[in-house]
Design a protein around this motif. Structure first.
Motif, short mmCIF file in Angstrom:
data_model
loop_
_atom_site.label_atom_id
_atom_site.label_comp_id
_atom_site.label_asym_id
_atom_site.label_seq_id
_atom_site.Cartn_x
_atom_site.Cartn_y
_atom_site.Cartn_z
N UNK A 1 0.83 -1.21 0.00
CA UNK A 1 0.00 0.00 0.00
C UNK A 1 0.86 1.26 0.00
N UNK A 2 1.94 1.27 0.77
CA UNK A 2 2.80 2.44 0.79
C UNK A 2 3.45 2.66 -0.58
N UNK A 3 3.83 1.59 -1.22
CA UNK A 3 4.42 1.71 -2.56
C UNK A 3 3.38 2.22 -3.57
N UNK A 4 2.15 1.71 -3.45
CA UNK A 4 1.08 2.17 -4.35
C UNK A 4 0.78 3.65 -4.14
N UNK A 5 0.73 4.08 -2.88
CA UNK A 5 0.43 5.48 -2.59
C UNK A 5 1.53 6.39 -3.10
N UNK A 6 2.78 5.96 -2.95
CA UNK A 6 3.89 6.77 -3.47
C UNK A 6 3.78 6.90 -4.98
N UNK A 7 3.45 5.80 -5.66
CA UNK A 7 3.31 5.84 -7.11
C UNK A 7 2.18 6.79 -7.53
N UNK A 8 1.03 6.71 -6.84
CA UNK A 8 -0.11 7.57 -7.18
C UNK A 8 0.22 9.03 -6.92
N UNK A 9 0.95 9.31 -5.85
CA UNK A 9 1.34 10.70 -5.56
C UNK A 9 2.28 11.23 -6.63
N UNK A 10 3.19 10.39 -7.08
CA UNK A 10 4.13 10.82 -8.11
C UNK A 10 3.38 11.12 -9.42
N UNK B 1 -4.00 10.69 -3.27
CA UNK B 1 -3.10 9.58 -3.60
C UNK B 1 -3.45 8.35 -2.77
N UNK B 2 -3.78 8.55 -1.50
CA UNK B 2 -4.17 7.43 -0.64
C UNK B 2 -5.47 6.80 -1.12
N UNK B 3 -6.46 7.64 -1.49
CA UNK B 3 -7.72 7.10 -2.01
C UNK B 3 -7.48 6.19 -3.21
N UNK B 4 -6.67 6.67 -4.13
CA UNK B 4 -6.44 5.92 -5.36
C UNK B 4 -5.70 4.61 -5.08
N UNK B 5 -4.72 4.68 -4.22
CA UNK B 5 -3.98 3.47 -3.88
C UNK B 5 -4.89 2.46 -3.18
N UNK B 6 -5.83 2.95 -2.37
CA UNK B 6 -6.73 2.06 -1.65
C UNK B 6 -7.77 1.44 -2.58
N UNK B 7 -8.18 2.21 -3.58
CA UNK B 7 -9.24 1.73 -4.48
C UNK B 7 -8.75 0.60 -5.40
N UNK B 8 -7.55 0.73 -5.92
CA UNK B 8 -7.04 -0.27 -6.86
C UNK B 8 -5.62 -0.67 -6.43
N UNK B 9 -5.48 -1.57 -5.45
CA UNK B 9 -4.14 -2.00 -5.02
C UNK B 9 -3.43 -2.77 -6.14
N UNK B 10 -2.12 -2.71 -6.14
CA UNK B 10 -1.35 -3.44 -7.14
C UNK B 10 -1.25 -4.92 -6.81
N UNK B 11 -1.49 -5.27 -5.55
CA UNK B 11 -1.40 -6.67 -5.13
C UNK B 11 -2.40 -6.92 -4.01
N UNK B 12 -3.29 -7.89 -4.21
CA UNK B 12 -4.32 -8.23 -3.22
C UNK B 12 -4.19 -9.71 -2.86
N UNK B 13 -4.23 -10.00 -1.59
CA UNK B 13 -4.19 -11.38 -1.13
C UNK B 13 -5.59 -11.80 -0.66
N UNK B 14 -6.03 -12.93 -1.18
CA UNK B 14 -7.36 -13.42 -0.82
C UNK B 14 -7.30 -14.77 -0.12
N UNK B 15 -6.13 -15.11 0.44
CA UNK B 15 -5.92 -16.44 1.01
C UNK B 15 -6.11 -16.46 2.53
N UNK B 16 -7.22 -15.88 3.02
CA UNK B 16 -7.44 -15.85 4.48
C UNK B 16 -7.72 -17.24 5.02
#
Length: 862
Positions: free
Chosen positions: A640-649, A847-862
């Motif tokens: 998420x931090x990496x995604x937010x940095x990318x969206x901010x850039x 930038x946080x909204x955008x990163x939260x809406x479409x993450x680059x990697x999602x884990x669904x293995x709960x």
């Protein structure tokens, strides 16, 4: 592409010469063009051409159209949306058009605020737009105020239309323009155009503007060539003869009609209270009915809602009538507006004759009809009003000049209501000052005989050139009103509640303080107090609210409980009448009454809505971060931090700020913004397996997530610790921006526990936490005031206070009184002013909204 081609693609017809001039030279500060000659399309399309095609420098990316009445917003929005849809279909970049009124849902507000790098148009009321420009957005969550404040005070060209109706708002807009241009500055250009057919410019001559060298500009007006065009001549030569209404014997046949009047319909699912009708209202209704021509529009314009309701009720229930005021719920009001606009569309098919087979329409309205709404009446009845309002109301009569043989206007005196007399004030008549009415009466005495001999425009011009010219100038000048100074706007930067749990009231800067400062009222079905455990119904929807003046609601609340949503506790709280403030959303029990579907707000206990939902949440809570929550799939903290940095850039690149130190601070803040979620107090509330050592940023949780701490405060503390040790590659500005990315931790840090041993829920004894490559997160910098020790050399700061950091970043409200707490290191960004600092906040949040809406990697293995 030439502007003429551009304009034709958008509208289907060519531009006026004045519109071409604006597209070539830029939007003027003041535009004074007669009604019906293309002001709205002229400024909007000229702005779009300069931004999209000509690439004119310093043309803001966004257009904000500010209007005095909600009725104007819908029509203006629809016209501009159609024009820009045609341009997009022709291959030009998309420009979305958004509407902002009191009933706009919060999800729809995100549609414009979330895309600052794209061109868009926002059409809204002065209440909604200017309250947001002052960081106190009406009907918005306090947590969203800063983002609206930042976006609307940067990279926007403001257009204030029909300024003669705006009261204090014109003074406020002039002061904000001065602050953006000279006092505080903006990160991206922000400019303003004021326009009206009857405009005075005295509001642009404030002391602050004079001291700054800003002089009142010369208005851009219609030139002779435009005035000689056939379409212009038809409108400019329209006749509007006026007479005075004499309260005497009703017209022949009127009483026989009244005796057969249909019974007043009861509202569906409820009951209508019986109300007496004022004799004046009955007499006016009789005269209107007798003069109405089938297939045409008869327009009755009143100064108050009470007067309009009285005349509307006095009309037969089976008459072709509609009531249009500001005191309706959104759905009810939309139905009434639709009836008026639908008739107008039918009339336009053959504007020189009545609509065949139609009974026509009698529209009783308040000032909401005064400006902008493109309707043309054959008969106009107007309560005496200030001169500018009289001119605007006359503009709704024979508007297109096709009814010169039959158009008639009638002026009548104030209507009294025997049950609800308006508050008597020595210097006021209803919503207007007695002086303004006296001047208007004097000018009308000159206009009435002239209007019967010549076109309306010629009659008005004759008065303006004659012996009463000084009175005309006085009548058209903006009335002196409260205006915000720099110290006010500087103080409004803080959005935390005051010691009384409330917020600074900006209503005197937004609209006349008389009866027009509104709260939004809605009704739900309940008997016992609607505390948190009882909120089983749907969340409040702004479309179910009715605007009610504060003084009217306070009068109504004798013996009635009112409730306001408290975001901190997530509960409805009972409020006394005295505690109500403009902009609040107030819930009443359906049994309290006060509303009739056909009449709107009446204040009558017998007028009750039926089939209401039970109470539900009134909005978001302090712990609810809905824009960044995920209901399915998990996202790790590092992803998420990496995604937010990318969206901010991406965001700062799109805004041209990539090489700016401020843009870099935004990117670095986004990179760090959620590191506080690593705190055990936050991770421990996720309900994950104890053996799972992964740090999560997004983790679906059954039920409401209540960590008891603000993770962004923990982020700020950890960043401050690194900054103090000299281990940070980010400035102090990034620390603030990361802390503010939910709008809940901003200008001060506060304890959430009774003993005060925490900072926004982060325990003061939080120790370092190993994370990543051995880099510890140290949350121990948990204090608001500066920490250190006194020595012979003075106080040596070991940890700067949070308030000091914010103070240095914000800077002083006066440039000749600088301050320096020493909290922000030398050479770093500081003294940014409220507009720039809030805009930078907005970029990190988006930038946080955008990163939260479409993450680059999602884990669904709960």
């Amino acid at each position: 592409m030439h502007f003429n081609t551009f304009f034709i693609k958008a509208t289907g017809f060519g531009p006026y010469r004045w519109q071409q001039r604006v597209a070539r030279d830029g939007l003027p500060e003041v535009l004074s063009i007669p009604t019906g000659l293309g002001k709205t399309e002229g400024v909007a399309l000229a702005w779009a051409y300069r931004r999209l095609v000509a690439k004119a420098p310093a043309t803001p990316r966004h257009l904000v159209v500010c209007l005095p009445m909600r009725a104007l917003v819908r029509q203006t929005h629809d016209r501009l949306a159609l024009a820009f849809a045609k341009l997009h279909a022709a291959g030009l970049p998309e420009v979305r058009v958004h509407a902002l009124v009191g009933s706009t849902r919060r999800e729809e507000q995100d549609a414009w605020v979330a895309h600052p790098e794209r061109p868009w148009v926002l059409v809204g009321t002065q209440d909604q737009l200017l309250s947001r420009a002052l960081n106190r957005g009406y009907t918005a969550s306090p947590y969203d105020w800063p983002i609206h404040f930042g976006v609307l005070n940067n990279d926007c060209h403001w257009v204030l239309d029909e300024v003669q109706l705006m009261g204090p708002a014109v003074w406020t807009s002039a002061q904000l323009d001065w602050m953006r241009r000279l006092r505080f500055g903006t990160l991206l250009p922000c400019s303003t155009t004021w326009m009206s057919a009857t405009v005075g410019t005295n509001f642009l001559d404030t002391r602050d503007r004079r001291d700054g060298g800003l002089r009142a500009p010369v208005p851009l007006e219609l030139d002779a060539a435009d005035a000689e065009l056939p379409h212009s001549k038809l409108r400019l030569r329209a006749r509007r003869p006026i007479t005075w209404f004499e309260l005497s014997t009703p017209p022949a046949g009127a009483r026989s009609k009244r005796s057969a009047k249909a019974k007043e319909p009861a509202q569906q699912g409820g009951r209508a209270a019986k109300k007496p009708v004022a004799p004046e209202a009955e007499a006016i209704a009789d005269a209107v009915l007798a003069a109405h021509t089938p297939g045409t529009l008869s327009l009755v314009v009143c100064n108050t809602v009470r007067s309009a309701q009285a005349i509307f009720r006095a009309l037969p229930g089976n008459a072709p009538r509609v009531l249009l005021t500001s005191r309706f719920r959104a759905a009810d009001r939309a139905a009434h507006e639709e009836a008026l606009l639908r008739f107008e569309e039918a009339r336009k098919e053959e504007p020189d004759r009545p609509v065949p087979g139609s009974p026509g329409l009698i529209c009783v309205a308040t000032q909401v009809i005064e400006a902008g709404i493109d309707v043309s009446a054959r008969r106009l009845w107007s309560e005496i009003a200030p001169w500018a309002s009289i001119i605007q109301r006359l503009g709704r009569l024979n508007r297109d000049g096709c009814d010169n043989h039959a158009a008639r206007a009638v002026i009548f005196e104030a209507v009294r209501n025997p049950r609800h007399a308006e508050p008597v004030e020595k210097d006021r008549l209803g919503p207007y000052t007695a002086d303004a009415i006296a001047i208007s009466r004097q000018l009308l005495a000159e206009l009435v005989p002239l209007s019967q001999r010549m076109p309306a425009r010629d009659a008005l011009a004759k008065i303006e050139r004659g012996k009463l010219r000084p009175r005309v100038t006085e009548a058209l000048a903006a009335p002196v009103a409260p205006l915000p100074r720099a110290v006010d706007v500087h103080g409004l930067f803080a959005t935390e509640p005051d010691v009384h749990g409330g917020f600074t009231d900006v209503s005197p800067f937004v609209r006349d303080a008389d009866p027009n400062a509104d709260v939004q009222v809605f009704w739900r079905d309940f008997k016992s107090p609607p505390w948190r455990d009882a909120t089983t119904g749907p969340t409040f929807d702004p479309r179910e609210a009715c605007a009610v003046s504060v003084h009217a609601l306070r009068d109504f609340l004798s013996g009635v409980d009112a409730y306001v949503w408290d975001a901190d506790s997530g509960q409805w709280q009972r409020k006394t009448a005295a505690a109500l403030r403009p902009g609040m959303v107030v819930m009443l029990a359906g049994s309290a009454g006060g509303y009739h579907r056909d009449l709107g707000w009446t204040g009558e206990r017998g007028d009750r809505l039926a089939e209401l939902e039970p109470p539900g949440p009134g909005g978001r809570t302090y712990d609810d971060d809905h824009r960044s929550r995920r209901d399915a799939g998990r996202v790790t903290l590092d992803v998420h931090l990496r995604d937010a940095e990318r969206e901010a850039r991406t965001l700062v690149d799109g805004l041209g700020l990539a090489s700016d130190p401020l843009g870099r601070a935004v990117v670095l803040a986004a990179r760090e913004h959620d590191i506080g979620k690593a705190h055990p107090a936050w991770q421990g509330k996720l309900g994950k397996a104890s053996t799972d050592m992964t740090l999560w940023a997004k983790y679906p949780v059954d039920g409401q997530f209540r960590p008891g701490m603000r993770h962004e405060a923990a982020t700020a503390l950890a960043m401050m610790a690194r900054l103090l040790r000299g281990e940070a590659d980010f400035p102090a500005l990034s620390v603030y921006l990361a802390a503010a990315h939910h709008g809940k931790v901003r200008t001060h840090l506060r304890a959430r526990t009774m003993d005060g041993e925490d900072v926004c829920g982060v325990p003061r004894d939080s120790g370092p936490l190993p994370i990543g490559a051995g880099q510890p997160l140290d949350f121990g910098c948990a204090a608001d005031g500066a920490e250190g020790e006194f020595t012979d050399q003075g106080f040596l700061v070991a940890s700067p206070g949070w308030t000091g950091i914010v103070s240095d970043l914000l800077g002083p409200h006066r440039p000749d009184r600088p301050w320096d707490t020493g909290s922000v290191p030398a050479g770093e960004p500081r003294d940014l002013g409220p507009f720039r600092l809030a805009y930078l906040e907005a970029l990190v949040r988006i930038a946080d909204w955008r990163a939260s809406r479409i993450p680059s990697e999602i884990r669904d293995d709960r």
